[in-house]
Design an enzyme around this catalytic site. Structure first.
Site, PDB file in Angstrom:
ATOM      1  CG  ASP A   7      -1.969   1.065   1.184  1.00 13.87           C
ATOM      2  OD1 ASP A   7      -2.375   1.563   0.051  1.00 13.87           O
ATOM      3  OD2 ASP A   7      -2.749   1.249   2.198  1.00 13.87           O
ATOM      4  CG  HIS A  14       0.255   1.784  -9.414  1.00 14.35           C
ATOM      5  ND1 HIS A  14       0.185   1.662  -8.217  1.00 14.35           N
ATOM      6  CD2 HIS A  14      -0.786   2.693  -9.971  1.00 14.35           C
ATOM      7  CE1 HIS A  14      -1.286   2.036  -7.940  1.00 14.35           C
ATOM      8  NE2 HIS A  14      -1.764   2.687  -8.983  1.00 14.35           N
ATOM      9  CG  LEU A  22       9.594 -17.315  -3.831  1.00 13.99           C
ATOM     10  CD1 LEU A  22       9.540 -17.150  -2.194  1.00 13.99           C
ATOM     11  CD2 LEU A  22      10.077 -15.875  -4.219  1.00 13.99           C
TER      12      LEU A  22
HETATM   13  C1  FPP Z   1      -1.574   0.373  -3.431  1.00 12.28           C
HETATM   14  O1  FPP Z   1      -1.301   1.560  -3.529  1.00 12.28           O
HETATM   15  C2  FPP Z   1      -1.051  -0.645  -4.760  1.00 12.28           C
HETATM   16  C3  FPP Z   1      -1.885  -0.891  -5.727  1.00 12.28           C
HETATM   17  C4  FPP Z   1      -3.372  -1.112  -5.720  1.00 12.28           C
HETATM   18  C5  FPP Z   1      -1.370  -1.751  -6.779  1.00 12.28           C
HETATM   19  C6  FPP Z   1      -0.113  -2.495  -6.577  1.00 12.28           C
HETATM   20  C7  FPP Z   1       0.562  -2.872  -7.891  1.00 12.28           C
HETATM   21  C8  FPP Z   1       2.400  -2.755  -7.927  1.00 12.28           C
HETATM   22  C9  FPP Z   1       2.895  -2.756  -6.785  1.00 12.28           C
HETATM   23  C10 FPP Z   1       2.494  -2.729  -9.345  1.00 12.28           C
HETATM   24  C11 FPP Z   1       2.163  -3.839 -10.161  1.00 12.28           C
HETATM   25  C12 FPP Z   1       1.976  -5.543  -9.888  1.00 12.28           C
HETATM   26  C13 FPP Z   1       2.433  -6.453 -10.542  1.00 12.28           C
HETATM   27  C14 FPP Z   1       2.338  -7.640  -9.893  1.00 12.28           C
HETATM   28  C15 FPP Z   1       3.152  -6.273 -11.713  1.00 12.28           C
HETATM   29  P1  FPP Z   1      -2.471   2.711  -3.586  1.00 12.28           P
HETATM   30  O2  FPP Z   1      -2.597   3.020  -5.115  1.00 12.28           O
HETATM   31  O3  FPP Z   1      -3.783   2.323  -2.961  1.00 12.28           O
HETATM   32  O4  FPP Z   1      -1.773   3.719  -2.773  1.00 12.28           O
HETATM   33  P2  FPP Z   1      -2.462   4.992  -2.018  1.00 12.28           P
HETATM   34  O5  FPP Z   1      -3.336   4.250  -0.851  1.00 12.28           O
HETATM   35  O6  FPP Z   1      -1.215   5.869  -1.440  1.00 12.28           O
HETATM   36  O7  FPP Z   1      -3.298   5.722  -3.146  1.00 12.28           O
END
Ligand code: FPP
Length: 240
Positions: A16, A33, A127
């Site tokens: 997050d 991201h 893994l």
């Molecule tokens: C949460 O941060 C993150 C996500 C919803 C997406 C996670 C994706 C990645 C780490 C990259 C892609 C993954 C793969 C498997 C290639 P948020 O956007 O909710 O952050 P915020 O709460 O600060 O807005």
């Protein structure tokens, strides 16, 4: 050094804070991201070095569809990019990719990348990297209950056969003779302290750890510190 048998076998992570990281660094959410994806790559490597057997990441929840089409498309685009650039190395490192969630309904290019990653790494036994994709804990339980009801309606099972093991076997973590153990440790970054529909059945006895780091800033060293701290906790599973 921490004795290997004390380290968690299965670590699950709620990655997050990409959006807040983007805001803090004055870049687009998608750039956040992307930075999150780079952080994830490093954590996989460290998990492997530490000898963790299962690493699960929450990449896209069933609720994430509520975000803008641009952001949703961007996240799946990153997934395609990630598989294209990393699959060979994951395979060389004997990593097995597995998906938790309904990836049948994600954009076609992303689903095709996933199919390729699954097929390429199918026989690896290092893994296991589980990507929770279009995953929701309640939806997973509903799906399991439906499957079981179907078996009961068809006379293959009776209601009295339904027990914890049977339910677990119908979850994403229990299908395909996989039997992924419940997570020993669940980590959430960015200072938020909730589970957000992640592994609701499987988290019954998981230890929880929270970090104030925004996900793109979460380092392998911090990950290792949390994992070693886990090893020093005493787990009782309701016993004494
Ligand atoms: C949460 O941060 C993150 C996500 C919803 C997406 C996670 C994706 C990645 C780490 C990259 C892609 C993954 C793969 C498997 C290639 P948020 O956007 O909710 O952050 P915020 O709460 O600060 O807005």
């Amino acid at each position: 050094m921490t004795e290997k048998s004390l380290l968690p076998r299965h670590v699950a992570i709620i990655m997050d804070g990409n959006g807040r990281w983007a805001q803090k660094n004055r870049v687009s959410r998608l750039a956040g991201h992307n930075a999150g994806m780079l952080a994830m790559k490093e954590i996989i490597k460290r998990a492997d070095v530490l000898g963790i057997k299962y690493l699960t990441v929450y990449a896209f929840s069933t609720e994430n569809w509520k975000r803008s089409a641009e952001e949703v498309g961007g996240i799946f685009g990153l997934l395609v990019k990630y598989v294209a650039s990393e699959l060979a190395e994951l395979d060389e490192n004997n990593v097995k990719v597995h998906i938790l969630g309904d990836y049948g309904s994600i954009p076609r290019a992303a689903a095709a990348s996933i199919e390729k990653a699954l097929a390429t790494t199918r026989d690896n036994d290092g893994l296991q990297f589980n990507i929770a994709l279009n995953y929701g804990g309640r939806q997973e339980i509903v799906r399991a209950v439906r499957q079981i009801c179907y078996l009961v309606e068809n006379g293959e099972l009776s209601g009295a056969d339904v027990d914890e093991q049977l339910i677990a076997a119908h979850l994403y973590t229990g299908t395909e003779n996989q039997d992924i153990p419940d997570p020993d440790l669940i980590i959430r970054t960015s200072g938020e302290e909730r589970l957000s529909n992640f592994l609701l059945w499987q988290c019954a006895y998981s230890e929880l750890a929270f970090s104030d780091s925004l996900w793109p800033d979460f380092t392998p060293d911090e990950f290792e510190r949390i994992v070693r701290d886990y090893a020093s906790r005493e787990r009782r599973f309701g016993g004494r």
